[in-house]
Write an enzyme that holds these catalytic residues in place. Structure first.
Site, PDB file in Angstrom:
ATOM      1  CG  ASP A 542      -2.057   0.938   1.176  1.00 59.41           C
ATOM      2  OD1 ASP A 542      -2.262   1.565   0.122  1.00 59.41           O
ATOM      3  OD2 ASP A 542      -2.764   1.065   2.191  1.00 59.41           O
ATOM      4  CG  ASP A 619      -8.129   5.212   0.858  1.00 58.14           C
ATOM      5  OD1 ASP A 619      -7.977   3.983   0.964  1.00 58.14           O
ATOM      6  OD2 ASP A 619      -7.249   6.033   1.173  1.00 58.14           O
TER       7      ASP A 619
END
Length: 947
Positions: A542, A619
Site C-alpha cells: 500500500d 479509499d
C-alpha cells in the site's frame, strides 16, 4: 493512540491540510493550469507541425526504419525510429539525437524486448515512405511529420495529425564555465523560441513546495486520431465513466499516481494508478495506443462529433483521407499536394487523444486489433499477462484497519465458522507491526504470529499482511539502519537522504530503481528474515504511489533523484509502485525457491503491474455512488491489462445502511477481487453484525461466489493464454452493437455471464440490456428461466434478487458443495450448467491444476473443452499429454433451454465403459437434470441423451 500522537505532532509541525479530512481537498492537487508543462502543451494551436524528417538520413533495415528529425523552429535534432512488431503492430520512438544527459526510458513495464517482424517496403519517395507489417501499412510523411497507419481500406490511427507534437530538449540555463580553463563548456545552449519566458519552465512552486528543474523544461507530447473510432476507453485510474469524456471544457485526464483521500467521483483527477493505454472502438475496428512513459501525464480527449474551432484540426484530417484514397486507387505517393490540405471549418473531428508527459521520450506502441480481443493479446505480448493467481485468491477476503490482536483474528475467524460463511483470507493492516516498522510484529498484540497463521492454515485459510515502502527513521530499526549504512534511500536534489512523513512519522523511501536495493529488499521476505511469516502469509503493498504526507501533492518531490542521481523522480514517478511490487514478487518467490504462487495486492500501479499483483480501487466510501463507480473503474483497469480488480466491499469510509451493505456484497461477488475492508474509525461490520436479513443474504451471495470458483479459475487460464480480461464491457463481445458502447452499469464475466448489479437505493426494478440483437438467448442464472425480449428489459428486483444471466451457448463449471474455504473443496464433485442457444448447442471450458504451485508450467494441468450438440455432451482433454491427475467427479449436469424430454442418458468413458444414468425433466422450465454421471471430470467422456 500511537496513530493519534503522530497526527497531533504532524499537524503542529506542518500544515493541517496534510491530515486526512472529510472528502478530498482539491487544493492539495494541481490542475493543468497549475502545471507549467501541461499549460504549455495545451496552449499549442493545432497547425502544421514544426517537426520534419530529414529523408536524406533515412535508413531502412529488416524490421525498422530510422532517420533524423528536426524541429524547424529551433533546429534541435532528434532520432526517429519506427519498428514493425509481431501481430501486425508497430512501435515509434523519438529521442534527442545528442542530449546533454540520457533521457529516461521505461524499462520494467514491458515483459521483454518486443519481438520484431520483417517489414515490407511498399513505397519510398522523397517526402514519404510506406511499410507493411501483416495486413497493416504505416505511411510516414516527412513534412510536416505525420504517421498514418491503415489497412487496405481505412486509416485506423494517425499520429501528429493535428500537429500537436512537442519535444522539449534538455538544455542549460546559462553557459557553464570551467574554473580552471576559464572557457565556456562545449555544450551549446539552444534557445527555444517556442518556450519564451513561460513561467514555471525552469523552476516551479506549488503551495509551499519548490521544484527545481536542472535541465529545464522537458515535456513530450503527441496527438493521435482514430478516424474509425466511435468511443474511446482506458487510461485508468479515474473515478469516472468507462467511456472517456471530452475534455474540451475540463482539465485533461491526469495520470500521476497520488494518494487521494476519499476521492471525488465524475472528474478526471489523478488517483493511485496510471496506465497510459487507450482503446478506440468502432463497429468495425478496435485499436489501441500505448504511451510508454512513466512521468506525470495529462491526456486530452476529443469525442467524435465535437466541433473544432476554425480549420485548426486538420490539416491532417483531410490529408489522411486524401492519402488513403490515393493508396486504395493505386496512386499511393502521388505528389498531388493534398497531404497538408485543409479541412472545412466547423467540420466534426475524429476521436482524438493527446498525451502530454513532463519528461522521458516519445515511445508509442500502435495496437492494431482489429477486434477487442486482438488488442488485449497485442498489449499482453508487450506488458505480459497477469500473474496466475492461486486458487484461494478468488475466494472471499476479510480485512479491516485493523484487527486488534491475535485474539481478535481468532474471533473473526470463528465468526465465519459459527455463521456458516465461507472465507479464505484474513488481512492485517499497519497496526500489526511494531510501531509501523514493516517486517515486524507488535510483540504485545501479535506475540506468536506463526501460531496465528498456522491456525488459519489448518482451516484452509490464508493471511495477508501489509508492507509499505516508507521506512521509519529509527535507530532501533534494522531496515532503516541497513538502508542508511548501504545507501539504499532515495536522495534529494542535493544528494542527501530524502526524509518525508507517512504513517510511522519521519520516514525515508527505498530506491527501487537501484538493483542493490532490490536484492536486499527481496531478501527481507525470506522466512529467516521475516520472522513469524510462513508460506501462507501473503503481501499487501500500500501507499506506494509513493505517499508522502508532507510532500507536494502528498507525494515525493519531483527533483529527488534515483539510481545514484541518474534519474529524477519526475522521470520515474508512475513506475515507482511497479518496481515496488516487482521486488515484492521476487522476494515471495525466493522464500519458496519459486515453488509456490504468491498473492500480492497493490494500490499504486502502472503498465506491467499485472505480472506481480492485483489492484483495488482505493479509499472509497460507503455510498451508493461509490458502489456504482466501482463497475466502470474495474472495467477500465481490466481492459488496460490488470484483470484482478475489486473495490472495498461496503466502502472504506463511513458506515453503510443495511441495504447498501447487502447490495455491495451481492455486487462484489461478481468482481474479480472480493474483499471487505474499512477504516479504523468506522464501526465493525463483519457480515454477522448487520442483522439477520443482511447475514442471510450476504451468506447467499458468498455461497454463489464460491460455487463459481471453478469458473473464475478457468477465466484466469483464458487470460493467461490470450490476455483477455475476466471482466469485460458488453462491446468487447458485441463490437458492432452500438447500444453497448456507453453501457457501464453492467458487464460480462468471460463470454458466459451477464451481471447487472443493483446500485440504487430502494430499487424495485432495473433495466437490463441484453445484447445480441435477438440472436442470443439469455437465461436467469438462479431461476433458469429464459428471458423474454431483447435489448432493454425491465427486471423486477427485491432485496434478494441479483440480476445475473447466462448466455445461451455456454457451459459453466460449478462446485455446489460450499465449505468454509476454497482449499477444502479440492476433491469435491462438479456440476456443469449447459445453457442452450437457439440451435440447441453450447460449449465451454474447465481448467484444473493444484491451485497453488507453478507446476502447471511443466504440463501438470488439465484443460477441458465441453461441447453440447445433437443431444450429446462431449468432454475432450485439450492437453492430451497432461501430467496432472484428479479424482474429482462430475456430479450433475443441468441443461437449460431443452425443448424435449429425455428420461435417461448414456455415459461413456474409458474408466467405466458405457452406463445408463437417470435424468429429470421439467417441461415448464425446460430444464433437464442428469444426476450422478460420476465420470472423472478430468478425462474425456461423452453423455448421450436418450428418450
Amino acid at each position: 493512540m500511537a496513530r493519534l500522537l503522530i497526527i497531533v505532532y504532524f499537524t503542529s509541525a506542518f500544515l493541517s491540510s496534510f491530515v486526512p479530512v472529510q472528502g478530498v481537498d482539491r487544493g492539495n492537487f494541481k490542475t493543468c493550469q497549475q502545471s507549467s508543462f501541461c499549460r504549455r502543451c495545451r496552449a499549442m494551436e493545432p497547425s502544421n507541425s514544426a517537426y520534419e524528417l530529414l529523408m536524406n538520413t533515412l535508413k531502412v533495415e529488416t524490421s525498422s526504419i530510422e532517420a533524423e528529425m528536426i524541429n524547424s523552429r529551433n533546429l534541435v535534432t532528434f532520432k526517429f525510429q519506427f519498428f514493425a512488431l509481431t501481430d501486425g503492430t508497430f512501435r515509434m520512438k523519438i529521442n534527442e539525437l545528442n542530449p546533454i544527459k540520457p533521457r529516461f526510458e521505461v524499462q520494467d513495464a514491458l515483459v521483454g524486448e518486443p519481438l520484431l517482424e520483417k517489414l515490407e517496403l511498399v513505397e519510398r519517395k522523397a517526402d514519404k515512405i510506406s511499410i507493411k507489417c501483416g495486413s497493416n501499412i504505416a505511411t510516414i510523411i516527412a513534412k510536416p511529420f505525420r504517421v498514418d497507419i491503415h489497412d487496405e481500406n481505412n486509416i485506423l490511427i494517425s499520429a501528429n495529425a493535428r500537429g500537436l507534437m512537442k519535444f522539449e530538449h534538455y538544455r542549460l540555463k546559462v553557459p557553464q564555465t570551467d574554473p580552471e580553463e576559464g572557457e565556456p563548456d562545449q555544450v551549446p545552449v539552444i534557445n527555444d523560441i517556442e518556450l519564451g519566458d513561460e513561467e514555471g519552465a525552469w523552476e516551479e512552486t506549488f503551495k509551499s513546495h519548490h521544484d527545481s528543474k536542472p535541465h529545464g523544461p522537458s515535456a513530450v507530447a503527441m496527438d493521435f486520431s482514430f478516424p474509425s473510432g466511435e468511443s474511446i476507453y482506458g487510461i485508468p485510474e479515474h473515478a469516472d465513466s468507462f467511456s472517456l469524456k471530452s475534455t474540451a471544457d475540463t482539465d485533461p485526464y491526469r495520470l500521476y499516481n497520488l494518494d487521494v483521500f476519499e476521492y471525488e467521483l465524475d472528474n478526471p483527477m489523478a488517483l493511485y494508478g496510471s496506465i497510459p493505454l487507450v482503446l478506440a472502438h468502432g463497429v468495425s475496428k478496435t485499436v489501441g495506443v500505448f504511451w510508454h512513459n512513466a512521468a506525470e501525464t495529462w491526456v486530452d480527449i476529443k469525442s467524435k462529433g465535437e466541433v473544432t474551432s476554425g480549420g485548426s484540426v486538420g490539416g491532417a484530417a483531410a490529408g489522411m483521407v486524401s492519402s488513403i484514397v490515393s493508396f486504395v486507387s493505386g496512386k499511393a505517393g502521388s505528389d498531388d499536394g493534398n497531404d497538408a490540405g485543409g479541412e472545412p471549418k466547423g467540420r466534426p473531428s475524429n476521436i482524438d487523444a493527446r498525451f502530454m508527459s513532463e519528461s522521458g521520450i516519445i515511445d508509442v506502441f500502435f495496437l492494431m486489433g482489429p477486434k477487442p480481443q486482438d488488442v488485449s493479446r497485442q498489449y499482453a505480448k508487450l506488458t505480459g499477462t497477469a500473474t496466475f493467481p492461486p486458487y484461494f485468491a478468488f475466494g472471499y477476503h476479510q480485512s479491516r484497519w485493523n484487527y486488534n490482536d491475535q485474539d481478535d483474528v481468532k474471533s473473526v475467524d470463528a465468526g465465519f465458522d459459527e455463521h456458516d460463511i465461507p472465507c479464505d483470507v484474513i488481512w492485517l493492516d499497519i497496526e500489526h507491526t511494531n510501531g509501523k516498522r514493516y517486517f515486524t510484529w507488535d510483540k504485545v498484540k501479535f506475540p506468536n504470529p506463526k501460531e496465528m497463521i498456522d491456525h488459519e492454515s489448518a482451516k484452509g485459510r490464508k493471511m495477508v499482511a501489509i508492507v509499505d515502502p516508507h521506512i521509519k527513521r529509527d535507530g532501533g530499526y534494522f531496515l532503516h539502519n541497513d538502508a542508511e549504512a548501504n545507501d539504499y534511500y532515495v536522495k534529494t536534489k542535493d544528494g542527501k537522504v530524502y526524509e518525508g512523513w507517512c504513517w510511522p512519522g519521519s520516514s525515508s523511501y527505498l530506491d527501487f530503481f537501484d538493483e542493490k536495493v532490490n536484492e536486499y529488499y527481496s531478501s527481507r521476505y525470506l522466512f529467516n528474515n521475516y520472522v513469524g511469516s510462513t508460506e501462507d502469509l501473503h503481501i499487501w503493498n500500500d501507499m506506494n504511489e509513493p505517499s508522502v504526507f508532507n510532500g507536494p501533492e502528498v507525494t515525493m518531490p519531483k527533483d529527488c533523484v534515483h539510481a545514484g542521481g541518474l534519474w529524477e523522480h519526475r522521470d520515474v514517478h508512475n513506475a515507482y509502485a511497479l518496481e515496488h511490487v516487482k521486488v515484492t514478487m521476487d522476494g515471495l518467490l525466493r522464500r519458496t525457491d519459486g515453488r509456490l504462487r504468491p498473492f500480492i495486492l497493490t494500490r499504486g500501479h502502472f503498465a506491467g503491474s499485472q505480472r506481480y499483483a492485483g489492484v483495488w480501487t482505493g479509499d472509497n466510501a460507503a455510498e451508493w455512488s461509490h458502489l456504482r463507480v466501482s463497475i466502470p473503474m474495474c472495467l477500465s483497469i481490466s481492459i488496460a491489462g490488470i484483470p484482478m480488480c475489486g473495490a472495498d466491499i461496503t466502502g472504506f469510509f463511513k458506515y453503510p445502511t443495511p441495504e447498501l451493505f447487502i447490495r455491495w456484497y451481492q455486487a462484489g461477488a461478481f468482481q474479480p477481487f472480493y474483499r471487505a475492508h474499512s477504516h479504523i474509525d468506522t464501526k465493525r461490520r463483519e457480515p454477522w453484525l448487520m442483522g439477520d436479513e443482511a447475514l442471510r443474504l450476504v451468506r447467499e451471495a458468498l455461497r454463489t461466489r464460491y460455487s463459481l470458483l471453478p469458473f473464475w479459475y478457468s477465466l484466469a487460464r483464458e487470460h493467461e493464454t490470450t490476455g483477455v480480461p475476466y471482466m469485460r464491457p458488453l462491446w468487447y463481445q458485441y463490437p458492432s452493437e452500438r447500444a453497448t458502447f456507453s453501457i457501464d452499469n453492467e458487464y460480462l464475466l468471460g463470454d458466459a455471464l451477464l451481471v447487472h448489479p443493483v446500485t440504487e437505493a430502494g430499487a424495485r426494478y432495473v433495466t437490463v440490456y441484453f445484447p445480441g440483437e435477438g440472436k442470443d438467448v439469455w437465461y436467469d442464472f438462479f431461476t433458469l428461466e429464459k428471458i423474454p425480449g431483447v435489448g432493454n428489459v425491465q427486471i423486477p428486483v427485491t432485496i434478494e434478487k441479483i440480476p445475473l444471466y447466462q448466455r445461451g451457448g455456454t457451459i459453466i463449471p460449478k462446485k455446489e458443495r460450499i465449505r468454509r474455504s476454497s482449499t477444502l473443496t479440492q476433491g469435491d464433485p462438479f456440476t456443469l450448467v449447459v445453457a442452450l442457444d437457439s440451435k440447441g448447442e453450447a460449449s465451454g471450458m474447465l481448467y484444473l491444476d493444484d491451485g497453488k504451485s507453478y507446476e502447471f508450467r511443466d504440463g501438470k494441468y488439465i484443460e477441458l473443452f465441453f461441447k453440447f450438440a445433437q443431444d450429446k455432451l462431449t468432454s475432450r482433454v485439450v492437453n492430451a499429454n497432461s501430467q496432472y491427475t484428479t479424482k474429482e467427479r462430475l456430479e450433475k449436469v443441468i441443461i437449460i433451454g431443452m425443448a424435449a424430454n429425455f428420461t435417461r442418458a448414456e455415459v461413456e468413458s474409458q474408466e467405466f465403459g458405457k452406463m445408463i444414468v437417470d435424468s429429470y425433466y421439467d417441461d415448464q422450465s425446460q430444464v433437464l437434470v442428469i444426476r450422478k454421471p460420476w465420470v472423472n471430470i478430468g478425462s474425456s467422456w461423452t453423455l448421450q441423451l436418450l428418450k
